[in-house]
Scaffold this active site. Structure first.
Site, PDB file in Angstrom:
ATOM      1  N   CYS A 156      -4.451  -8.365  18.439  1.00 33.19           N
ATOM      2  CA  CYS A 156      -4.754  -7.409  17.373  1.00 33.19           C
ATOM      3  C   CYS A 156      -4.882  -5.994  17.900  1.00 33.19           C
ATOM      4  O   CYS A 156      -4.241  -5.066  17.405  1.00 33.19           O
ATOM      5  CB  CYS A 156      -6.041  -7.816  16.651  1.00 33.19           C
ATOM      6  SG  CYS A 156      -6.598  -6.612  15.424  1.00 33.19           S
ATOM      7  N   CYS A 161      -2.456  -5.618  15.038  1.00 31.06           N
ATOM      8  CA  CYS A 161      -2.993  -4.876  13.890  1.00 31.06           C
ATOM      9  C   CYS A 161      -3.167  -3.383  14.143  1.00 31.06           C
ATOM     10  O   CYS A 161      -2.761  -2.551  13.321  1.00 31.06           O
ATOM     11  CB  CYS A 161      -4.358  -5.444  13.487  1.00 31.06           C
ATOM     12  SG  CYS A 161      -4.487  -7.228  13.528  1.00 31.06           S
ATOM     13  N   LYS A 164       0.148  -1.426  15.008  1.00 36.08           N
ATOM     14  CA  LYS A 164       0.994  -1.589  13.814  1.00 36.08           C
ATOM     15  C   LYS A 164       0.549  -0.667  12.687  1.00 36.08           C
ATOM     16  O   LYS A 164       1.355   0.048  12.074  1.00 36.08           O
ATOM     17  CB  LYS A 164       0.962  -3.057  13.386  1.00 36.08           C
ATOM     18  CG  LYS A 164       1.680  -3.408  12.097  1.00 36.08           C
ATOM     19  CD  LYS A 164       0.787  -3.331  10.860  1.00 36.08           C
ATOM     20  CE  LYS A 164      -0.428  -4.202  10.910  1.00 36.08           C
ATOM     21  NZ  LYS A 164      -0.157  -5.608  10.768  1.00 36.08           N
ATOM     22  N   TYR A 297       5.936 -11.516   8.413  1.00 35.21           N
ATOM     23  CA  TYR A 297       5.278 -10.252   8.101  1.00 35.21           C
ATOM     24  C   TYR A 297       5.417  -9.273   9.262  1.00 35.21           C
ATOM     25  O   TYR A 297       5.536  -8.060   9.066  1.00 35.21           O
ATOM     26  CB  TYR A 297       3.812 -10.464   7.707  1.00 35.21           C
ATOM     27  CG  TYR A 297       2.894 -10.881   8.825  1.00 35.21           C
ATOM     28  CD1 TYR A 297       2.225  -9.938   9.591  1.00 35.21           C
ATOM     29  CD2 TYR A 297       2.681 -12.223   9.120  1.00 35.21           C
ATOM     30  CE1 TYR A 297       1.382 -10.311  10.622  1.00 35.21           C
ATOM     31  CE2 TYR A 297       1.845 -12.602  10.145  1.00 35.21           C
ATOM     32  CZ  TYR A 297       1.194 -11.646  10.894  1.00 35.21           C
ATOM     33  OH  TYR A 297       0.371 -12.017  11.921  1.00 35.21           O
ATOM     34  N   GLU A 301       7.041  -5.645   8.655  1.00 31.64           N
ATOM     35  CA  GLU A 301       6.193  -4.488   8.956  1.00 31.64           C
ATOM     36  C   GLU A 301       6.859  -3.580   9.986  1.00 31.64           C
ATOM     37  O   GLU A 301       6.909  -2.348   9.818  1.00 31.64           O
ATOM     38  CB  GLU A 301       4.835  -4.953   9.479  1.00 31.64           C
ATOM     39  CG  GLU A 301       3.940  -5.551   8.408  1.00 31.64           C
ATOM     40  CD  GLU A 301       2.622  -6.072   8.963  1.00 31.64           C
ATOM     41  OE1 GLU A 301       1.659  -6.157   8.191  1.00 31.64           O
ATOM     42  OE2 GLU A 301       2.568  -6.394  10.171  1.00 31.64           O
ATOM     43  N   GLY A 324       5.434 -18.772   3.075  1.00 32.97           N
ATOM     44  CA  GLY A 324       4.005 -19.031   2.906  1.00 32.97           C
ATOM     45  C   GLY A 324       3.329 -18.064   1.950  1.00 32.97           C
ATOM     46  O   GLY A 324       2.202 -18.324   1.511  1.00 32.97           O
ATOM     47  N   HIS A 567     -10.532   5.847 -13.179  1.00 30.87           N
ATOM     48  CA  HIS A 567      -9.290   6.522 -13.562  1.00 30.87           C
ATOM     49  C   HIS A 567      -9.173   7.878 -12.869  1.00 30.87           C
ATOM     50  O   HIS A 567     -10.168   8.598 -12.752  1.00 30.87           O
ATOM     51  CB  HIS A 567      -9.285   6.725 -15.084  1.00 30.87           C
ATOM     52  CG  HIS A 567      -8.012   7.309 -15.606  1.00 30.87           C
ATOM     53  ND1 HIS A 567      -6.844   6.590 -15.659  1.00 30.87           N
ATOM     54  CD2 HIS A 567      -7.742   8.553 -16.087  1.00 30.87           C
ATOM     55  CE1 HIS A 567      -5.898   7.353 -16.162  1.00 30.87           C
ATOM     56  NE2 HIS A 567      -6.411   8.555 -16.430  1.00 30.87           N
ATOM     57  N   GLU A 572      -7.352   0.255 -11.164  1.00 35.58           N
ATOM     58  CA  GLU A 572      -7.793   0.098 -12.561  1.00 35.58           C
ATOM     59  C   GLU A 572      -6.830  -0.741 -13.388  1.00 35.58           C
ATOM     60  O   GLU A 572      -7.207  -1.283 -14.435  1.00 35.58           O
ATOM     61  CB  GLU A 572      -7.989   1.455 -13.227  1.00 35.58           C
ATOM     62  CG  GLU A 572      -6.713   2.210 -13.525  1.00 35.58           C
ATOM     63  CD  GLU A 572      -6.954   3.490 -14.328  1.00 35.58           C
ATOM     64  OE1 GLU A 572      -7.715   3.432 -15.309  1.00 35.58           O
ATOM     65  OE2 GLU A 572      -6.380   4.524 -13.943  1.00 35.58           O
TER      66      GLU A 572
END
Length: 588
Positions: A156, A161, A164, A297, A301, A324, A567, A572
């Site tokens: 990671c 992570c 990346k 992924y 990515e 998956g 908003h 929302e």
């Protein structure tokens, strides 16, 4: 009596090595005594309460507040020195600042040995040490086929992570510069991107994290060994460092947190000429024209941020995208990537990768591949080939067979409550069979396991409804079931609410109004309880984190409907969903 109390307290402090001042029936005082006992500190410890001093709680607290500024009990003194209130004292004891930490199980070198210094292993080791165990952590990075290695922290931090997300941010900044002119900013100077500068700054940041982890282990008195561990039996390992020095270590319990590494296809040239995510983030040169092989992924990515940095990027996909994950959402991810200029070769598989020298001396990679739908063979040249076809668990060659641990054919380990088939050996993180391969899940499981090993908690890690985000150019975040799995489980009881939306920020630069999409998957028979949330849009991970908590609390569609949205935000839209998939209405 109140006037005599301060001098009485001072006499007790000066005449005793360790003193715990507290209320007569105090759970916290008892805990401090137990923490001291866990460190084998029993002799010379005196517990003093209000009955001993013949005063009331208010008088004792007032005396300490006046002399120390601390108004809460218990309070700990050691050798005449104030340690602090309950939390401060507890941490001082557990971190070994009071007394000498000893192994609770004297027949072993350590109470716990953690094998693997990734996010989960670090979290487990640090928590166990905080709770008073003697802990050793082994971490050893075998270089990639191209020779890349890294420091403490696992995938990671070093090759996952963190780099990346930072490179993803770099690509988003490029988009923002393009949008800026529509908002009145005059970009007078032609801008360009420096791969070298970005890479160096990211690597410097990673280096600071590596150093921070070593400091954290040292502060908690965790023994860190940069060594490769191999089991001799279920209580013994052999640790071999980079110089080949062997050390035999024993422990009552072991935690495996060895993680996964990129898989390589069995084709000529794969390991000789291709890179993986292990190599990309520290690559000295800009990758240039890049072929990404895979549909994971990681593949999407990396393809996304490389394209966002202005590179020519092609993705070779064997079959489906993001296996998956929800396939409706996955195809929308792929369409957006195509619309932004990323090319896809699909369905196809590579046959070989060869290195060639051009007349100008430049090296290129020649990739032969086969189209699976018609059998046509083709060839194309690239500067870089990035392999991202999946990851394999690092459970081979570490002697698990010597310890009796059962490993599945695919290398994963089946666990119950992180425990393997051997009662004193546990596994956390990516190597667990049929568990989410996500850093936060490993960290959470590691901390909870450490607390159970120390008998301070019985809480188990809940692997259901763990949110995740794929940082493609348009981020995809989800929590819970995909539409396919929900339908397979519940059939016609599934109700899907969905909508396309356009972020306000996209209106001025006139971006595609049909790209962003959300859906709620609900169980009609359970008060329309939300069993799946999916969003494709900017900053989706930031949106999903809060909704994941709502799902943990059993949120229903009515809860979303009765929530007033903020908003103008993308989030929302989840509070205004009205159209169901079964209605057939257009969501545009």
């Amino acid at each position: 009596m109140a006037t005599e109390l301060p001098s009485q307290i001072q006499t007790i402090i000066s005449e005793n090595e360790i003193v715990v001042f507290g209320k007569t029936e105090s759970h916290d005082s008892e805990l401090l005594i137990k923490f001291l006992q866990s460190r084998n500190i029993e002799n010379g410890v005196l517990r003093v309460n209000v009955d001993t001093l013949d005063c009331n709680v208010d008088e004792l607290q007032a005396a300490f507040q006046k002399s120390t500024g601390i108004a809460t009990l218990p309070i700990l003194y050691c050798k005449g020195t104030l340690i602090g209130d309950f939390e401060t004292s507890k941490n001082s004891i557990l971190r070994g600042h009071i007394g000498q930490r000893r192994t609770m199980h004297s027949e072993y070198s350590y109470d716990l040995i953690v094998i693997g210094g990734g996010s989960g292993g670090l979290a487990c080791a640090k928590e166990a040490a905080e709770q008073g165990l003697t802990v050793a952590l082994l971490d050893f990075v075998k270089p990639s086929p191209l020779g890349t290695s890294w420091g403490l922290g696992g995938t990671c931090v070093n090759v996952g992570c963190i780099p990346k997300k930072l490179m993803h941010q770099a690509s988003l900044l490029g988009e923002s510069i393009h949008d800026a002119s529509h908002f009145g900013w005059e970009i007078k100077k032609k801008y360009s991107h420096s791969w070298e500068k970005m890479k160096d700054n990211i690597q410097n940041h990673i280096g600071s994290i590596n150093f921070g982890y070593r400091v954290q282990l040292r502060d908690r008195k965790v023994k860190y060994l940069n060594a490769f561990g191999t089991f001799i039996d279920h209580h013994t390992i052999k640790a071999v460092d980079r110089r080949g020095k062997e050390t035999i270590l024993t422990a009552k319990d072991f935690v495996l947190s060895t993680g996964c590494r990129p898989r390589y296809p069995d084709i000529p040239g794969a390991k000789e000429y291709c890179i993986s995510s292990d190599d990309l983030f520290s690559l000295e040169r800009c990758p240039g024209k890049t072929l990404v092989i895979g549909a994971s992924y990681v593949a999407l990515e990396c393809a996304g941020f490389l394209s966002g940095l202005g590179l020519d990027v092609t993705v070779m996909v064997r079959s489906i995208l993001l296996r998956g994950f929800d396939q409706d959402m996955s195809e929308r991810v792929g369409k957006y990537m195509t619309d932004t200029g990323i090319k896809f070769i699909r369905p196809a598989v590579p046959l070989r990768v060869e290195s060639m020298n051009l007349d100008d001396g430049k090296k290129i990679l020649c990739v032969d591949y086969t189209m699976l739908d018609n059998g046509i063979k083709a060839q194309e040249n690239f500067d870089t080939v990035l392999l991202a076809i999946g990851r394999d668990p690092c459970t081979t060659n570490i002697g698990l067979e010597n310890a009796g641990v059962i490993v599945e054919k695919n290398g994963y380990i089946k666990t119950i409550g992180e425990r393997t088939n051997i009662p004193n050996i546990y596994a956390i993180g990516d190597i667990q069979y049929d568990k989410p391969e996500l850093t936060p899940a490993a960290i959470h499981a590691g901390r909870l396991l450490a607390k159970r090993l120390c008998n301070v908690s019985t809480l188990q890690c809940d692997y259901e409804n763990i949110p995740t985000t794929i940082f493609t150019p348009l981020e995809y975040s989800c929590c819970g079931l995909s539409e396919e799995v929900a339908t397979e489980k519940l059939g016609d009881d599934v109700e899907v609410y969905h909508a396309q939306f356009m972020p306000l920020e996209w209106t001025i630069p006139h971006r595609d109004e049909n790209s962003c999409y959300i859906k709620l998957i609900c169980n009609k028979r359970d008060q329309e309880r939300v069993i799946g949330i999916h969003i494709l849009g900017p900053s989706s991970g930031e949106v999903m984190q809060g909704f994941a908590t709502a799902m943990k609390c059993g949120a229903t569609k009515a809860h979303f409907d009765n929530t007033v949205g903020i908003h103008p935000t993308n989030a929302e839209w989840f509070t205004t969903l009205r159209i169901t998939r079964r209605s057939g209405e257009d969501v545009k």
